[in-house]
Design a protein around this motif. Sequence first.
Motif, PDB file in Angstrom:
ATOM      1  N   GLY A 111       0.565  -1.271   0.005  1.00 23.62           N
ATOM      2  CA  GLY A 111      -0.107  -0.192   0.221  1.00 23.62           C
ATOM      3  C   GLY A 111       0.415   1.479   0.387  1.00 23.62           C
ATOM      4  O   GLY A 111       1.659   1.721   0.025  1.00 23.62           O
ATOM      5  N   GLY A 112       0.520   2.225   0.014  1.00 17.53           N
ATOM      6  CA  GLY A 112       1.043   3.973   0.190  1.00 17.53           C
ATOM      7  C   GLY A 112       2.052   3.815   1.742  1.00 17.53           C
ATOM      8  O   GLY A 112       2.785   4.099   1.510  1.00 17.53           O
ATOM      9  N   SER A 113       1.604   2.966   2.365  1.00 15.74           N
ATOM     10  CA  SER A 113       2.548   3.467   3.353  1.00 15.74           C
ATOM     11  C   SER A 113       2.882   2.268   4.719  1.00 15.74           C
ATOM     12  O   SER A 113       3.824   2.546   4.940  1.00 15.74           O
ATOM     13  CB  SER A 113       1.889   4.139   4.786  1.00 15.74           C
ATOM     14  N   LEU A 114       2.279   0.666   3.645  1.00 20.02           N
ATOM     15  CA  LEU A 114       3.017  -0.626   4.425  1.00 20.02           C
ATOM     16  C   LEU A 114       2.891  -1.447   3.258  1.00 20.02           C
ATOM     17  O   LEU A 114       1.925  -1.155   1.814  1.00 20.02           O
ATOM     18  CB  LEU A 114       1.399  -0.620   5.223  1.00 20.02           C
ATOM     19  N   SER A 115       3.473  -1.974   3.941  1.00 21.25           N
ATOM     20  CA  SER A 115       4.272  -3.503   2.357  1.00 21.25           C
ATOM     21  C   SER A 115       3.720  -4.070   3.785  1.00 21.25           C
ATOM     22  O   SER A 115       4.248  -4.735   5.368  1.00 21.25           O
ATOM     23  CB  SER A 115       5.601  -3.332   2.216  1.00 21.25           C
ATOM     24  N   PHE A 116       2.771  -5.584   3.605  1.00 20.21           N
ATOM     25  CA  PHE A 116       3.317  -6.923   3.959  1.00 20.21           C
ATOM     26  C   PHE A 116       3.793  -8.273   3.199  1.00 20.21           C
ATOM     27  O   PHE A 116       3.510  -8.120   2.407  1.00 20.21           O
ATOM     28  CB  PHE A 116       1.374  -6.865   3.884  1.00 20.21           C
ATOM     29  N   ILE A 117       4.335  -8.081   3.636  1.00 18.38           N
ATOM     30  CA  ILE A 117       5.648  -9.882   3.177  1.00 18.38           C
ATOM     31  C   ILE A 117       5.824 -10.728   4.275  1.00 18.38           C
ATOM     32  O   ILE A 117       5.502 -10.365   5.611  1.00 18.38           O
ATOM     33  CB  ILE A 117       6.511  -8.878   2.922  1.00 18.38           C
ATOM     34  N   ARG A 118       5.437 -12.194   3.718  1.00 15.84           N
ATOM     35  CA  ARG A 118       5.922 -12.994   4.100  1.00 15.84           C
ATOM     36  C   ARG A 118       6.903 -14.020   3.529  1.00 15.84           C
ATOM     37  O   ARG A 118       6.930 -13.708   2.564  1.00 15.84           O
ATOM     38  CB  ARG A 118       4.325 -14.481   4.532  1.00 15.84           C
ATOM     39  N   GLY A 119       7.193 -14.885   4.602  1.00 11.77           N
ATOM     40  CA  GLY A 119       8.652 -15.813   4.081  1.00 11.77           C
ATOM     41  C   GLY A 119       8.914 -16.955   4.538  1.00 11.77           C
ATOM     42  O   GLY A 119       8.709 -17.067   5.497  1.00 11.77           O
ATOM     43  N   ILE A 120      10.158 -17.565   3.877  1.00 11.64           N
ATOM     44  CA  ILE A 120      10.851 -18.484   4.577  1.00 11.64           C
ATOM     45  C   ILE A 120      11.937 -18.912   4.879  1.00 11.64           C
ATOM     46  O   ILE A 120      12.843 -18.776   3.413  1.00 11.64           O
ATOM     47  CB  ILE A 120       9.542 -20.229   3.705  1.00 11.64           C
ATOM     48  N   VAL A 121      12.655 -19.181   5.493  1.00 11.27           N
ATOM     49  CA  VAL A 121      14.006 -19.109   5.759  1.00 11.27           C
ATOM     50  C   VAL A 121      14.236 -20.748   5.489  1.00 11.27           C
ATOM     51  O   VAL A 121      13.627 -21.294   6.709  1.00 11.27           O
ATOM     52  CB  VAL A 121      14.543 -18.216   6.592  1.00 11.27           C
ATOM     53  N   SER A 122      15.560 -21.258   4.322  1.00 11.93           N
ATOM     54  CA  SER A 122      15.476 -22.600   4.669  1.00 11.93           C
ATOM     55  C   SER A 122      16.772 -22.844   4.749  1.00 11.93           C
ATOM     56  O   SER A 122      17.733 -21.625   4.194  1.00 11.93           O
ATOM     57  CB  SER A 122      15.110 -22.490   2.953  1.00 11.93           C
ATOM     58  N   GLY A 123      17.028 -24.008   4.832  1.00 17.77           N
ATOM     59  CA  GLY A 123      19.004 -24.410   4.754  1.00 17.77           C
ATOM     60  C   GLY A 123      18.473 -25.231   3.767  1.00 17.77           C
ATOM     61  O   GLY A 123      18.408 -24.994   2.371  1.00 17.77           O
ATOM     62  N   GLU A 124      20.213 -25.082   3.643  1.00 13.92           N
ATOM     63  CA  GLU A 124      21.189 -25.406   2.481  1.00 13.92           C
ATOM     64  C   GLU A 124      20.100 -26.989   1.644  1.00 13.92           C
ATOM     65  O   GLU A 124      19.729 -27.019   0.173  1.00 13.92           O
ATOM     66  CB  GLU A 124      22.472 -26.079   2.730  1.00 13.92           C
ATOM     67  N   ASP A 125      19.601 -27.679   1.827  1.00 16.05           N
ATOM     68  CA  ASP A 125      19.018 -28.487   1.068  1.00 16.05           C
ATOM     69  C   ASP A 125      17.238 -28.427   1.536  1.00 16.05           C
ATOM     70  O   ASP A 125      16.472 -29.522   0.972  1.00 16.05           O
ATOM     71  CB  ASP A 125      18.858 -29.988   2.522  1.00 16.05           C
ATOM     72  N   GLY A 126      17.211 -27.332   1.967  1.00 16.51           N
ATOM     73  CA  GLY A 126      15.682 -26.744   1.106  1.00 16.51           C
ATOM     74  C   GLY A 126      14.857 -27.037   2.207  1.00 16.51           C
ATOM     75  O   GLY A 126      13.401 -26.792   2.144  1.00 16.51           O
ATOM     76  N   ARG A 127      14.984 -27.525   3.026  1.00 23.16           N
ATOM     77  CA  ARG A 127      14.603 -27.565   4.742  1.00 23.16           C
ATOM     78  C   ARG A 127      13.835 -26.372   4.914  1.00 23.16           C
ATOM     79  O   ARG A 127      15.030 -25.403   5.685  1.00 23.16           O
ATOM     80  CB  ARG A 127      14.764 -28.646   5.764  1.00 23.16           C
ATOM     81  N   PRO A 128      12.549 -26.257   5.211  1.00 22.06           N
ATOM     82  CA  PRO A 128      12.146 -25.179   6.513  1.00 22.06           C
ATOM     83  C   PRO A 128      12.973 -24.915   7.745  1.00 22.06           C
ATOM     84  O   PRO A 128      12.741 -25.611   8.617  1.00 22.06           O
ATOM     85  CB  PRO A 128      10.863 -25.039   5.894  1.00 22.06           C
ATOM     86  N   VAL A 129      13.852 -23.852   7.975  1.00 18.38           N
ATOM     87  CA  VAL A 129      13.932 -23.713   9.263  1.00 18.38           C
ATOM     88  C   VAL A 129      13.058 -22.540   9.766  1.00 18.38           C
ATOM     89  O   VAL A 129      12.879 -22.429  11.174  1.00 18.38           O
ATOM     90  CB  VAL A 129      15.645 -23.863   9.620  1.00 18.38           C
ATOM     91  N   LEU A 130      12.609 -21.466   9.314  1.00 20.25           N
ATOM     92  CA  LEU A 130      12.048 -20.602  10.161  1.00 20.25           C
ATOM     93  C   LEU A 130      10.578 -19.802   9.287  1.00 20.25           C
ATOM     94  O   LEU A 130      10.718 -19.744   8.072  1.00 20.25           O
ATOM     95  CB  LEU A 130      12.523 -19.714  10.160  1.00 20.25           C
ATOM     96  N   ASN A 131       9.670 -19.940   9.387  1.00 22.33           N
ATOM     97  CA  ASN A 131       8.343 -19.271   8.827  1.00 22.33           C
ATOM     98  C   ASN A 131       8.213 -17.393   9.783  1.00 22.33           C
ATOM     99  O   ASN A 131       8.206 -17.933  10.570  1.00 22.33           O
ATOM    100  CB  ASN A 131       6.890 -19.679   8.983  1.00 22.33           C
ATOM    101  N   PHE A 132       7.941 -16.992   8.282  1.00 22.59           N
ATOM    102  CA  PHE A 132       7.939 -15.069   8.994  1.00 22.59           C
ATOM    103  C   PHE A 132       6.862 -14.639   8.182  1.00 22.59           C
ATOM    104  O   PHE A 132       6.804 -14.903   6.980  1.00 22.59           O
ATOM    105  CB  PHE A 132       9.606 -15.030   9.396  1.00 22.59           C
ATOM    106  N   SER A 133       6.610 -13.216   8.984  1.00 23.72           N
ATOM    107  CA  SER A 133       5.774 -12.340   8.355  1.00 23.72           C
ATOM    108  C   SER A 133       5.821 -10.980   8.591  1.00 23.72           C
ATOM    109  O   SER A 133       6.244 -11.521  10.350  1.00 23.72           O
ATOM    110  CB  SER A 133       3.841 -13.081   7.933  1.00 23.72           C
ATOM    111  N   GLY A 134       5.294  -9.988   8.650  1.00 24.14           N
ATOM    112  CA  GLY A 134       6.318  -8.947   9.207  1.00 24.14           C
ATOM    113  C   GLY A 134       5.377  -7.334   7.956  1.00 24.14           C
ATOM    114  O   GLY A 134       5.310  -7.815   7.225  1.00 24.14           O
ATOM    115  N   THR A 135       4.901  -6.371   8.596  1.00 26.69           N
ATOM    116  CA  THR A 135       5.065  -5.329   8.005  1.00 26.69           C
ATOM    117  C   THR A 135       5.399  -4.170   7.849  1.00 26.69           C
ATOM    118  O   THR A 135       6.219  -4.129   9.063  1.00 26.69           O
ATOM    119  CB  THR A 135       3.030  -4.734   8.993  1.00 26.69           C
TER     120      THR A 135
END
Length: 145
Positions: A111-135
């Motif tokens: 939006g004009g003043s806020l951005s909403f983002i989500r993601g996943i941190v993964s290890g070298e083997d592709g396994r997820p290690v952290l799920n996150f979201s933020g504004t």
Amino acid sequence: MTKTIEKSGEFAGWFTWTDDPYEHETAGPFYFKVDEQGPVAAFRVERKHLNANGVVHGGCLMSFADFALFALGHGTTEGFTGVTVAFSSEFVDAVVENERLEARGDILRDGGSLSFIRGIVSGEDGRPVLNFSGTIKKRRERKPL
């Protein structure tokens, strides 16, 4: 913030924000680039990132995920500075020294003043290690006096 390109080593050609001492020197260094799959943030785990149990400290993972919010959404903040106003994460797996971590994600809404983002941190083997979201709250950059 000033984007700086890494000139040598494993992350040659990747960008970082060297004017952020916490992310670049203390918690990081963290890097990002845009590849054929989109924006990606990454770093190599060092001993300084570990807790007493020999795995990456949760605070380090959250710091990297916060960096990744801005890396994943960096196109939405051109001409602005930004601050994280909300952040959520869930730990999924442990990470050990020398492992390379990557974060990928999506901009859910910009939006004009806020951005909403989500993601996943993964290890070298592709396994997820952290799920996150933020504004991210965008603020106009101020000119130096």
